[in-house]
Design a protein around this motif. Sequence first.
Motif, PDB file in Angstrom:
ATOM      1  N   GLY A  77      29.240   9.279 -41.841  1.00 48.17           N
ATOM      2  CA  GLY A  77      28.676   8.038 -42.328  1.00 48.17           C
ATOM      3  C   GLY A  77      29.587   6.892 -41.963  1.00 48.17           C
ATOM      4  N   LEU A  78      29.767   5.966 -42.869  1.00 50.19           N
ATOM      5  CA  LEU A  78      30.611   4.799 -42.606  1.00 50.19           C
ATOM      6  C   LEU A  78      32.094   5.051 -42.871  1.00 50.19           C
ATOM      7  CD1 LEU A  78      28.305   2.017 -44.050  1.00 50.19           C
ATOM      8  CD2 LEU A  78      29.029   2.266 -41.666  1.00 50.19           C
ATOM      9  N   PHE A  79      32.426   6.204 -43.385  1.00 49.50           N
ATOM     10  CA  PHE A  79      33.826   6.523 -43.684  1.00 49.50           C
ATOM     11  C   PHE A  79      34.404   7.253 -42.480  1.00 49.50           C
ATOM     12  CE2 PHE A  79      37.172   8.966 -45.980  1.00 49.50           C
ATOM     13  CZ  PHE A  79      37.858   7.868 -46.489  1.00 49.50           C
ATOM     14  N   CYS A  80      35.296   6.593 -41.748  1.00 55.67           N
ATOM     15  CA  CYS A  80      35.831   7.254 -40.563  1.00 55.67           C
ATOM     16  C   CYS A  80      37.301   6.909 -40.357  1.00 55.67           C
ATOM     17  CB  CYS A  80      35.000   6.931 -39.329  1.00 55.67           C
ATOM     18  SG  CYS A  80      35.180   5.284 -38.696  1.00 55.67           S
ATOM     19  N   ALA A  81      37.896   7.645 -39.426  1.00 55.50           N
ATOM     20  CA  ALA A  81      39.296   7.425 -39.076  1.00 55.50           C
ATOM     21  C   ALA A  81      39.414   7.357 -37.558  1.00 55.50           C
ATOM     22  CB  ALA A  81      40.164   8.548 -39.617  1.00 55.50           C
ATOM     23  N   PHE A 117      51.831   4.247 -30.618  1.00 57.61           N
ATOM     24  CA  PHE A 117      51.458   3.071 -31.391  1.00 57.61           C
ATOM     25  C   PHE A 117      51.637   3.370 -32.874  1.00 57.61           C
ATOM     26  CE2 PHE A 117      48.669   3.067 -27.606  1.00 57.61           C
ATOM     27  CZ  PHE A 117      49.208   1.968 -26.968  1.00 57.61           C
ATOM     28  N   ASP A 118      51.825   2.338 -33.660  1.00 54.41           N
ATOM     29  CA  ASP A 118      52.009   2.487 -35.096  1.00 54.41           C
ATOM     30  C   ASP A 118      50.778   1.950 -35.825  1.00 54.41           C
ATOM     31  OD1 ASP A 118      53.480   2.964 -37.534  1.00 54.41           O
ATOM     32  OD2 ASP A 118      53.749   0.797 -37.645  1.00 54.41           O
ATOM     33  N   ALA A 119      50.144   2.785 -36.631  1.00 53.71           N
ATOM     34  CA  ALA A 119      48.925   2.390 -37.338  1.00 53.71           C
ATOM     35  C   ALA A 119      49.157   1.174 -38.239  1.00 53.71           C
ATOM     36  CB  ALA A 119      48.371   3.562 -38.154  1.00 53.71           C
ATOM     37  N   TRP A 120      50.334   1.090 -38.827  1.00 50.16           N
ATOM     38  CA  TRP A 120      50.641  -0.059 -39.683  1.00 50.16           C
ATOM     39  C   TRP A 120      50.570  -1.347 -38.876  1.00 50.16           C
ATOM     40  CZ3 TRP A 120      50.859  -1.588 -44.504  1.00 50.16           C
ATOM     41  CH2 TRP A 120      51.542  -2.759 -44.823  1.00 50.16           C
ATOM     42  N   GLU A 121      51.183  -1.360 -37.701  1.00 50.84           N
ATOM     43  CA  GLU A 121      51.173  -2.548 -36.847  1.00 50.84           C
ATOM     44  C   GLU A 121      49.761  -2.881 -36.380  1.00 50.84           C
ATOM     45  OE1 GLU A 121      53.656  -4.646 -36.368  1.00 50.84           O
ATOM     46  OE2 GLU A 121      54.878  -3.384 -37.671  1.00 50.84           O
ATOM     47  N   LEU A 177      39.883  -8.342 -40.101  1.00 55.90           N
ATOM     48  CA  LEU A 177      39.333  -7.073 -40.556  1.00 55.90           C
ATOM     49  C   LEU A 177      40.402  -6.285 -41.298  1.00 55.90           C
ATOM     50  CD1 LEU A 177      36.632  -5.288 -39.996  1.00 55.90           C
ATOM     51  CD2 LEU A 177      38.201  -3.965 -38.610  1.00 55.90           C
ATOM     52  N   LEU A 178      40.064  -5.774 -42.478  1.00 52.89           N
ATOM     53  CA  LEU A 178      41.007  -4.965 -43.249  1.00 52.89           C
ATOM     54  C   LEU A 178      40.766  -3.487 -42.997  1.00 52.89           C
ATOM     55  CD1 LEU A 178      41.022  -6.857 -46.660  1.00 52.89           C
ATOM     56  CD2 LEU A 178      42.661  -7.047 -44.781  1.00 52.89           C
ATOM     57  N   ALA A 179      41.847  -2.751 -42.769  1.00 52.70           N
ATOM     58  CA  ALA A 179      41.788  -1.303 -42.572  1.00 52.70           C
ATOM     59  C   ALA A 179      43.049  -0.708 -43.195  1.00 52.70           C
ATOM     60  CB  ALA A 179      41.701  -0.966 -41.089  1.00 52.70           C
ATOM     61  N   LYS A 180      43.036   0.592 -43.409  1.00 47.42           N
ATOM     62  CA  LYS A 180      44.139   1.272 -44.097  1.00 47.42           C
ATOM     63  C   LYS A 180      44.854   2.217 -43.142  1.00 47.42           C
ATOM     64  CE  LYS A 180      46.261   3.260 -47.714  1.00 47.42           C
ATOM     65  NZ  LYS A 180      47.602   3.443 -47.255  1.00 47.42           N
ATOM     66  N   PRO A 181      46.154   1.991 -42.897  1.00 45.33           N
ATOM     67  CA  PRO A 181      46.903   2.953 -42.088  1.00 45.33           C
ATOM     68  C   PRO A 181      47.259   4.182 -42.914  1.00 45.33           C
ATOM     69  CG  PRO A 181      48.366   1.227 -42.841  1.00 45.33           C
ATOM     70  CD  PRO A 181      46.982   0.878 -43.345  1.00 45.33           C
ATOM     71  N   ILE A 227      44.018   5.343 -38.676  1.00 42.24           N
ATOM     72  CA  ILE A 227      43.519   4.107 -39.262  1.00 42.24           C
ATOM     73  C   ILE A 227      42.205   4.440 -39.950  1.00 42.24           C
ATOM     74  CG2 ILE A 227      42.706   1.773 -38.808  1.00 42.24           C
ATOM     75  CD1 ILE A 227      44.510   1.944 -36.229  1.00 42.24           C
ATOM     76  N   ARG A 228      42.191   4.252 -41.261  1.00 43.43           N
ATOM     77  CA  ARG A 228      41.003   4.561 -42.056  1.00 43.43           C
ATOM     78  C   ARG A 228      40.091   3.337 -42.102  1.00 43.43           C
ATOM     79  NH1 ARG A 228      42.738   6.099 -47.635  1.00 43.43           N
ATOM     80  NH2 ARG A 228      43.534   7.895 -46.535  1.00 43.43           N
ATOM     81  N   LEU A 229      38.816   3.555 -41.809  1.00 41.35           N
ATOM     82  CA  LEU A 229      37.803   2.506 -41.892  1.00 41.35           C
ATOM     83  C   LEU A 229      36.784   2.916 -42.938  1.00 41.35           C
ATOM     84  CD1 LEU A 229      37.295   2.020 -38.058  1.00 41.35           C
ATOM     85  CD2 LEU A 229      38.639   0.566 -39.588  1.00 41.35           C
TER      86      LEU A 229
END
Length: 128
Positions: free
Chosen positions: A65-69, A76-80, A90-94, A100-102
């Motif tokens: 669904g809309l929950f993906c990574a 590369f660094d997900a935080w950066e 756009l906000l996302a969660k490393p 990267i969690r969307l």
Amino acid sequence: MLTIGPGEHGSTYGGNPLACSVAMTALQVLIEEKMIENAARLGDVLINELCKLPQDIVRMVRGKGLFCAVIINKKFDAWEVCLRLRDNGLLAKPTHGDKIRLAPPLVITEDQLRDSIDIIKKTLLSFG
């Protein structure tokens, strides 16, 4: 057998009539507004579009669904990446360094999702 007797355990929200009514109403809204179907349809769009990104940046895309990574290359660094996504609107969660969690809202429209995908593509390609 262990059992909980009266007065031995309490819960602020557990099973109270108001909380149950709110939960039932929320589930009804999910059904009536076809949010589940929308999440499935737009989730396919999201995952298919993200899978088109260069594999030297994006190793894998997974989700339901809309929950993906998005799993990015370990160089590369997900935080950066998430900081740059934020700067681009756009906000996302490393998570775990390379993920990267969307999690877009269930009420997102296709136009809004496509705008978000454009931001993700632009941001990730800026690292390449």
